[in-house]
Design a protein around this motif. Structure first.
Motif, short mmCIF file in Angstrom:
data_model
loop_
_atom_site.label_atom_id
_atom_site.label_comp_id
_atom_site.label_asym_id
_atom_site.label_seq_id
_atom_site.Cartn_x
_atom_site.Cartn_y
_atom_site.Cartn_z
N LEU A 184 -3.47 28.86 -49.95
CA LEU A 184 -2.74 27.66 -49.58
C LEU A 184 -1.76 27.24 -50.67
N VAL A 185 -2.19 27.40 -51.92
CA VAL A 185 -1.29 27.08 -53.03
C VAL A 185 -0.05 27.98 -53.00
N LEU A 186 -0.25 29.28 -52.77
CA LEU A 186 0.88 30.22 -52.71
C LEU A 186 1.80 29.91 -51.53
N LEU A 187 1.20 29.56 -50.39
CA LEU A 187 2.04 29.18 -49.25
C LEU A 187 2.83 27.91 -49.54
N PHE A 188 2.18 26.96 -50.22
CA PHE A 188 2.89 25.73 -50.59
C PHE A 188 4.03 26.04 -51.56
N VAL A 189 3.79 26.93 -52.52
CA VAL A 189 4.84 27.29 -53.47
C VAL A 189 6.00 27.98 -52.75
N ALA A 190 5.68 28.87 -51.79
CA ALA A 190 6.74 29.54 -51.03
C ALA A 190 7.58 28.53 -50.26
N ALA A 191 6.92 27.55 -49.64
CA ALA A 191 7.67 26.51 -48.93
C ALA A 191 8.49 25.67 -49.89
N VAL A 203 9.74 26.66 -52.79
CA VAL A 203 10.88 27.46 -53.23
C VAL A 203 11.97 27.46 -52.18
N TRP A 204 11.58 27.55 -50.91
CA TRP A 204 12.57 27.54 -49.82
C TRP A 204 13.32 26.20 -49.78
N LEU A 220 18.15 22.71 -51.04
CA LEU A 220 18.65 21.48 -51.66
C LEU A 220 19.52 21.78 -52.88
N ALA A 221 19.10 22.77 -53.68
CA ALA A 221 19.86 23.10 -54.89
C ALA A 221 21.24 23.63 -54.54
N LYS A 235 13.67 29.09 -59.17
CA LYS A 235 12.67 29.77 -58.36
C LYS A 235 11.65 30.52 -59.24
N THR A 236 12.12 31.09 -60.36
CA THR A 236 11.20 31.78 -61.26
C THR A 236 10.19 30.82 -61.86
N ILE A 237 10.65 29.63 -62.26
CA ILE A 237 9.73 28.63 -62.83
C ILE A 237 8.71 28.18 -61.79
N LEU A 238 9.16 27.92 -60.56
CA LEU A 238 8.23 27.48 -59.51
C LEU A 238 7.18 28.54 -59.21
N TRP A 239 7.61 29.80 -59.11
CA TRP A 239 6.65 30.86 -58.82
C TRP A 239 5.68 31.08 -59.99
N THR A 240 6.16 30.94 -61.21
CA THR A 240 5.27 31.09 -62.37
C THR A 240 4.19 30.03 -62.38
#
Length: 298
Positions: free
Chosen positions: A35-42, A44-45, A50-51, A73-78
């Motif tokens: 769920l955390v990874l899915l939340f991070v993917a959302a 990042v999208w 927005l960016a 995106k790299t910071i968010l995924w890390t």
């Protein structure tokens, strides 16, 4: 010494049961990590959408906007991967995870030195370098239009139509010519007139001809110089400005050369062929054939 078949079966069955119990016990951790990874993917999208809208308000180069997006995106995924790892392995703290990642990065960096060199070169390209997709560049024997610049490599379409993948470190370490950095470039067409001709008149004819050529940028200065004494002619350099793209420059040189040839012909000014003068240390004797000798006697 040897276990019986029943005993072996009991041990295997017990191991499987313990593994299943451990998996069931950790099932909430797996679900929470997913769920955390899915939340991070959302996240990042949403960040990307927005960016991009936010960065369009500023006069930034496209490559710089891509670099900002990539870093974000790299910071968010890390952060997301570290959070998922700490949930999946409760004994793993963020400091331990980052420390292990640091040790792993050193080992990976030594093993993949060239890849990381190209990666950091790509960051410098996206941050500082003046070329963008669509520019014509020339570096280390490669000449063509930039298609795309990524963190590890730059894609170039050569003037012959070939697709060339150039490592970013090659663009950093070698002299790089950006041929289309400006809209116009200066070019030279060489010509020459016979020694007997009036050089001043020839120069004036060429200058007037340049004014009539459509590809010559008349708002830019153009000059006609007598450059030297050639083997068969007085050499002349015709210097002018035209569009910077290679195709436009070649088309312009063709137009100017045709126009100069026509103008000099109409003015009666000779563009000489190569002349060769042969000298000998001793006079040459002439030998006539019988028919030539009989005609001469008669």
């Amino acid at each position: 010494m040897f276990l019986s078949l029943d005993k072996t079966y009991q041990i295997l069955e017990g191991s499987i049961r313990e593994s299943l119990k451990a998996a069931v016990a950790h099932l909430p951790n797996f679900v929470a990590s997913a769920l955390v990874l899915l939340f991070v993917a959302a996240l990042v999208w949403v960040y990307s959408r927005l960016a991009r809208k936010f960065l369009k308000r500023f006069q930034l180069r496209p490559s710089l906007r891509d670099l900002v997006l990539t870093f974000g995106k790299t910071i968010l995924w890390t952060v997301g991967l570290v959070a998922a790892a700490t949930i999946l392995f409760p004994g793993l703290t963020p400091s331990k995870a980052l420390g292990a990642a640091g040790l792993a990065s050193v080992a990976v960096g030594l093993a993949f030195k060239d890849i990381f060199q190209n990666f950091f070169a790509g960051i410098l390209l996206l941050w500082r370098f003046p070329f963008e997709p669509g520019d014509i560049i020339e570096v280390d024997g490669v000449r063509g239009k930039v298609i795309d610049t990524r963190l590890r490599m730059t894609t170039v379409r050569s003037t012959e139509g070939e697709l060339v993948i150039v490592p970013n470190s090659q663009l950093i370490e070698n002299p790089l010519n950006v041929l289309t950095d400006q809209d116009f470039r200066r070019t030279v067409v060489k010509t020459g007139v016979a020694y007997k001709e009036d050089l001043g008149a020839a120069v004036e004819v060429i200058k007037e001809t340049l004014e009539k050529c459509g590809s010559v940028r008349t708002e830019k200065p153009h000059d006609v110089f007598v450059s030297g004494f050639g083997s068969s002619s007085m050499d002349i350099d015709v210097i002018y400005w035209t569009h910077s793209r290679p195709y436009e420059m070649r088309r312009s040189r063709s137009e100017v050369a045709i126009a100069i040839k026509k103008a000099l012909d109409e003015a009666g000014i000779e563009i000489p062929f190569p002349y060769r003068t042969l000298t000998f240390d001793e006079p040459l004797s002439t030998v006539l054939s019988r028919e030539e000798a009989s005609r001469t006697e008669s």
